[in-house]
Design an enzyme around this catalytic site. Structure first.
Site, PDB file in Angstrom:
ATOM      1  N   HIS A   1     -68.041  15.508   6.573  1.00 21.77           N
ATOM      2  CA  HIS A   1     -66.773  16.385   6.211  1.00 21.77           C
ATOM      3  C   HIS A   1     -65.573  17.677   6.145  1.00 21.77           C
ATOM      4  CE1 HIS A   1     -68.058  17.887   2.793  1.00 21.77           C
ATOM      5  NE2 HIS A   1     -66.823  18.676   1.706  1.00 21.77           N
TER       6      HIS A   1
HETATM    7  C1  UD1 Z   1     -61.542  18.845  -0.228  1.00 26.34           C
HETATM    8  C2  UD1 Z   1     -62.591  20.469  -0.774  1.00 26.34           C
HETATM    9  C3  UD1 Z   1     -63.915  20.131  -0.203  1.00 26.34           C
HETATM   10  C4  UD1 Z   1     -65.083  19.714  -0.920  1.00 26.34           C
HETATM   11  C5  UD1 Z   1     -64.218  17.835  -0.511  1.00 26.34           C
HETATM   12  C6  UD1 Z   1     -64.868  17.143  -1.551  1.00 26.34           C
HETATM   13  C7  UD1 Z   1     -60.541  22.059  -0.442  1.00 26.34           C
HETATM   14  C8  UD1 Z   1     -59.629  22.883   0.242  1.00 26.34           C
HETATM   15  N1  UD1 Z   1     -61.574  21.133  -0.161  1.00 26.34           N
HETATM   16  O1  UD1 Z   1     -62.272  18.959   0.906  1.00 26.34           O
HETATM   17  O2  UD1 Z   1     -64.387  21.405  -0.146  1.00 26.34           O
HETATM   18  O3  UD1 Z   1     -66.022  19.722  -0.066  1.00 26.34           O
HETATM   19  O4  UD1 Z   1     -62.350  18.292  -1.109  1.00 26.34           O
HETATM   20  O5  UD1 Z   1     -65.285  16.003  -0.964  1.00 26.34           O
HETATM   21  O6  UD1 Z   1     -59.871  21.796  -2.009  1.00 26.34           O
HETATM   22  N2  UD1 Z   1     -58.644  11.463   1.270  1.00 26.34           N
HETATM   23  C9  UD1 Z   1     -57.891  10.521   1.028  1.00 26.34           C
HETATM   24  N3  UD1 Z   1     -57.933  10.220   0.151  1.00 26.34           N
HETATM   25  C10 UD1 Z   1     -58.875  10.633  -0.828  1.00 26.34           C
HETATM   26  C11 UD1 Z   1     -58.852  12.133  -0.865  1.00 26.34           C
HETATM   27  C12 UD1 Z   1     -58.363  12.793  -0.194  1.00 26.34           C
HETATM   28  O7  UD1 Z   1     -57.527   9.743   2.026  1.00 26.34           O
HETATM   29  O8  UD1 Z   1     -59.424  10.684  -2.323  1.00 26.34           O
HETATM   30  C13 UD1 Z   1     -57.634  12.677   2.995  1.00 26.34           C
HETATM   31  C14 UD1 Z   1     -55.897  13.197   2.308  1.00 26.34           C
HETATM   32  O9  UD1 Z   1     -55.175  12.164   2.582  1.00 26.34           O
HETATM   33  C15 UD1 Z   1     -56.711  14.154   3.869  1.00 26.34           C
HETATM   34  C16 UD1 Z   1     -58.050  14.572   3.190  1.00 26.34           C
HETATM   35  O10 UD1 Z   1     -58.583  13.347   3.123  1.00 26.34           O
HETATM   36  O11 UD1 Z   1     -56.133  14.418   4.303  1.00 26.34           O
HETATM   37  C17 UD1 Z   1     -58.664  15.313   3.173  1.00 26.34           C
HETATM   38  O12 UD1 Z   1     -57.998  16.227   1.862  1.00 26.34           O
HETATM   39  P1  UD1 Z   1     -58.317  16.666   1.077  1.00 26.34           P
HETATM   40  O13 UD1 Z   1     -58.715  17.030  -0.823  1.00 26.34           O
HETATM   41  O14 UD1 Z   1     -56.726  18.085   1.068  1.00 26.34           O
HETATM   42  O15 UD1 Z   1     -59.663  18.062   0.982  1.00 26.34           O
HETATM   43  P2  UD1 Z   1     -60.888  17.483   1.949  1.00 26.34           P
HETATM   44  O16 UD1 Z   1     -61.628  17.311   2.966  1.00 26.34           O
HETATM   45  O17 UD1 Z   1     -61.161  16.016   1.048  1.00 26.34           O
HETATM   46  N1  UDP Z   2     -71.588  11.558  -2.410  1.00 28.44           N
HETATM   47  C1  UDP Z   2     -71.135  10.345  -2.948  1.00 28.44           C
HETATM   48  N2  UDP Z   2     -71.230   9.760  -1.653  1.00 28.44           N
HETATM   49  C2  UDP Z   2     -70.830   9.235  -0.521  1.00 28.44           C
HETATM   50  C3  UDP Z   2     -71.112  11.005   0.215  1.00 28.44           C
HETATM   51  C4  UDP Z   2     -71.378  12.111  -1.040  1.00 28.44           C
HETATM   52  O1  UDP Z   2     -71.855  10.085  -4.010  1.00 28.44           O
HETATM   53  O2  UDP Z   2     -71.449   8.755  -0.068  1.00 28.44           O
HETATM   54  C5  UDP Z   2     -72.214  13.332  -3.290  1.00 28.44           C
HETATM   55  C6  UDP Z   2     -73.109  13.850  -2.804  1.00 28.44           C
HETATM   56  O3  UDP Z   2     -74.342  12.775  -3.836  1.00 28.44           O
HETATM   57  C7  UDP Z   2     -72.559  15.312  -3.401  1.00 28.44           C
HETATM   58  C8  UDP Z   2     -70.953  15.211  -3.476  1.00 28.44           C
HETATM   59  O4  UDP Z   2     -70.612  13.693  -3.156  1.00 28.44           O
HETATM   60  O5  UDP Z   2     -72.889  15.118  -5.037  1.00 28.44           O
HETATM   61  C9  UDP Z   2     -70.660  15.770  -2.382  1.00 28.44           C
HETATM   62  O6  UDP Z   2     -69.489  15.638  -2.462  1.00 28.44           O
HETATM   63  P1  UDP Z   2     -68.742  16.463  -0.991  1.00 28.44           P
HETATM   64  O7  UDP Z   2     -69.386  16.846   0.367  1.00 28.44           O
HETATM   65  O8  UDP Z   2     -67.806  15.614  -0.691  1.00 28.44           O
HETATM   66  O9  UDP Z   2     -68.280  17.663  -1.538  1.00 28.44           O
HETATM   67  P2  UDP Z   2     -69.061  18.984  -0.781  1.00 28.44           P
HETATM   68  O10 UDP Z   2     -70.301  18.971  -2.081  1.00 28.44           O
HETATM   69  O11 UDP Z   2     -69.212  19.740   0.497  1.00 28.44           O
HETATM   70  O12 UDP Z   2     -68.030  19.924  -1.617  1.00 28.44           O
END
Ligand code: UD1
Ligand code: UDP
Length: 407
Positions: free
Chosen positions: A207
Site C-alpha cells: 500500500h
Molecule cells: C495511511 C498512512 C500510512 C499508513 C496507512 C495505513 C499517511 C501519510 N499515510 O496511508 O502511513 O501506512 O494509512 O493503512 O497518513 N481510502 C479508502 N478508504 C479508507 C481509507 C482510504 O478508500 O477507509 C482511500 C482514500 O480515498 C485515498 C487512499 O485510500 O485515496 C489513501 O488513503 P490515505 O488515508 O490518504 O492514506 P493511506 O495510503 O491509507
Molecule cells: N492488517 C489487517 N488486515 C489486512 C492487512 C493488514 O488487519 O488486510 C493489519 C496488519 O496486521 C498490521 C496493520 O494492519 O498490524 C498494518 O496496517 P498497514 O499496513 O495498513 O499500515 P502500516 O503499518 O504500514 O502503517
C-alpha cells in the site's frame, strides 16, 4: 486532581487503532478517543474498534477522508485545535507517522497542551516518504517520546531531543498481536474459509505510495506475486485498489487471489499460518518477529531495521529480487525452526502499560517514571543510549538495510 476524559488520544487509521487500543483501554475513564476519519471504510476503521472493543469516539472530524495530504493535515489540525481550546485536555497522545498523528501533535502544541508520541524515533531517512516528514515533525512538537527500541531512542537523542524526555517502552504491537491471534480451532476454520493449507501459501499486502503510485512498479510487484510457485492471498488496500483501476492492471492482478482488507484476527491468523509474508507495511515488519514468520519487505528502505537485523526480514525492491527471495525461502527447510527461537526485537508485551503510566504521570503534572532496562541497552538518562545510537547508525549503513534471513 485527575478528571474524566482529560487525556485525548488522537487517531485516524488502521495501524493507529491497533497500536493505541491497549493504551486507550488502560486509561479507562481518563482517556477520550478523537478520531480524524482518515480511514473511514468499515474494514479499515470500525472493524478494528470492534476487535479491540473500543468505545465510540468522543470526537469525530469531518472532511478528512480521501483528501490530499495538505487538506487532511490542515483540516484535522484546525478542528482538533478548536476542540482542544474548548475542553483543555491535560495531555494529547498521538501514535506513529500518519497525517492524523501530525495534526494531533500540531493542534495540541498550538494550544499549549503537552504531547506524548507513541512509536517515536523511527527513521528511514527518506524525505520522499510522507511518513518520514510526519514523524520528524511530530518529534519536534512532542514533549514526551515513547520509543519502541533503543535504536529509536538513539535517533531522537542524536537529533537533540533531551534524554529526560525519551523512554524506551517497546512497541504496543506486541500485546495487540498476542491478544488478537485466534486459537487453533478458529484458525483452522479461517484457513478452511479461504481454502488454504497451513504453510502452503503466501500472504501479501502492498500500500505504500512508492509501490502503488508508479504504474511500472506496481505492475512489477504484481508480476512477481503471480510468478510465485504457491498460492498468494492478497488483501487489497483501498489505495492499491484505486491504482490498479487507474493504471488498468486489473487483468494482471486477476491471476492472484484478491480479497478486501481483512479484520485483524483473520489477518493475523492467516499470517501465522502462511509460509511467508510479502509486504511494504510497517506493522507487518513488527508482527513477523512476533509470529516468527519470514517477511520479504518490498521497499527502497525501512524505518524498522530491527526486523532485518534480527533475521526475520529481507528487504528487496525489484521483480527479480522478489522472485529470488521467494525461491530461496521456499527452499530453506530449516528457516521455520530457526525463526521460532528468535527473540522479538520490539519489546515484551508491556509497552501499553508503560506508556499509560507515563501518560498519567504527565497528565497529573508529576515527573516521568524512570526508564527501565529492556534488552541489551539501558534506555534511561545514561550514556548507553549513545552506544545504542552508534549501533543503530551502523545498522543503517550496513547491509542490514537489505537484511538476510536468519543469519
Ligand atoms: C495511511 C498512512 C500510512 C499508513 C496507512 C495505513 C499517511 C501519510 N499515510 O496511508 O502511513 O501506512 O494509512 O493503512 O497518513 N481510502 C479508502 N478508504 C479508507 C481509507 C482510504 O478508500 O477507509 C482511500 C482514500 O480515498 C485515498 C487512499 O485510500 O485515496 C489513501 O488513503 P490515505 O488515508 O490518504 O492514506 P493511506 O495510503 O491509507
Ligand atoms: N492488517 C489487517 N488486515 C489486512 C492487512 C493488514 O488487519 O488486510 C493489519 C496488519 O496486521 C498490521 C496493520 O494492519 O498490524 C498494518 O496496517 P498497514 O499496513 O495498513 O499500515 P502500516 O503499518 O504500514 O502503517
Amino acid at each position: 486532581m485527575s478528571a474524566k476524559n482529560d487525556i485525548a488520544v488522537v487517531l485516524g487509521t488502521r495501524p493507529e487503532i491497533i497500536k493505541l487500543a491497549g493504551v486507550i483501554r488502560n486509561l479507562g475513564s481518563r482517556g477520550s478517543i478523537h478520531y480524524t476519519g482518515q480511514h473511514y471504510d468499515d474494514e479499515l476503521s470500525e472493524s478494528f474498534f470492534r476487535t479491540f472493543k473500543l468505545p465510540a469516539p468522543q470526537l469525530l472530524l469531518n472532511g478528512i477522508s480521501g483528501e490530499h495530504r495538505s487538506i487532511q493535515i490542515s483540516r484535522a489540525t484546525y478542528q482538533l485545535a478548536e476542540h482542544f481550546r474548548r475542553v483543555s485536555p491535560r495531555l494529547v497522545i498521538v501514535q506513529g507517522d500518519t497525517n492524523s498523528a501530525l495534526a494531533g501533535a500540531q493542534a495540541a502544541n498550538y494550544c499549549g497542551i503537552p504531547v506524548l508520541h507513541v512509536e517515536a524515533g523511527l527513521r528511514s531517512n527518506d524525505r520522499n516518504m510522507p511518513e518520514e516528514i510526519n514523524r520528524r515533525l511530530v518529534s519536534v512538537l512532542a514533549d514526551v517520546h515513547c520509543a519502541p527500541t533503543s535504536w529509536n531512542a538513539a535517533n531522537l537523542v542524536s537529533e537533540g531531543i533531551p534524554l529526560y524526555a525519551v523512554r524506551v517502552t517497546g512497541n504496543t504491537i506486541v500485546e495487540a498481536t498476542c491478544e488478537s491471534l485466534p486459537g487453533v480451532e478458529e484458525s483452522r476454520e479461517i484457513l478452511g474459509k479461504y481454502g488454504l493449507c497451513e504453510n502452503e501459501f503466501i500472504l501479501a499486502t502492498i500500500h505504500r505510495p512508492e509501490n502503488t503510485d508508479d504504474p511500472q512498479r506496481l505492475a512489477e510487484i504484481i508480476d512477481a506475486l503471480c510468478e510465485a510457485p504457491i498460492p498468494v492471498l492478497f488483501p487489497v488496500h483501498p489505495r492499491t485498489a484505486e491504482s490498479v483501476r487507474a493504471f488498468g492492471l486489473a487483468d494482471r492482478l486477476s491471476r492472484i487471489r484478491r480479497v478486501p482488507p481483512l479484520d485483524y484476527s483473520t489477518f493475523l491468523s492467516l499470517a501465522s499460518h502462511a509460509r511467508l509474508l510479502i509486504s511494504d507495511s510497517g506493522g507487518i515488519q513488527e508482527e513477523c518477529t512476533i509470529i516468527k514468520k519470514p517477511l520479504v519487505v518490498v521497499r527502497r528502505n525501512t524505518e524498522r531495521p530491527e526486523a532485518l537485523a534480527s533475521g526475520f526480514a529481507v528487504r528487496v525492491r525489484h521483480r527479480h529480487e522478489i522472485s529470488e527471495e521467494i525461491t530461496r525461502i521456499l527452499a530453506n527447510s530449516e528457516l521455520a525452526r530457526i525463526l521460532v527461537n528468535r527473540p522479538c526485537p520490539f519489546g515484551d508485551g508491556k509497552a501499553s502499560e508503560r506508556i499509560t503510566e507515563i501518560a498519567l504521570a504527565v497528565a497529573d503534572g508529576g515527573a516521568l517514571p524512570p526508564g527501565e532496562r529492556l534488552g541489551e541497552f539501558s534506555y534511561t538518562c545514561e550514556p548507553q543510549v549513545v552506544q545504542g545510537g552508534a549501533v543503530g547508525r551502523a545498522l543503517l549503513r550496513s547491509p542490514v538495510q537489505r537484511g538476510s534471513l536468519a543469519q
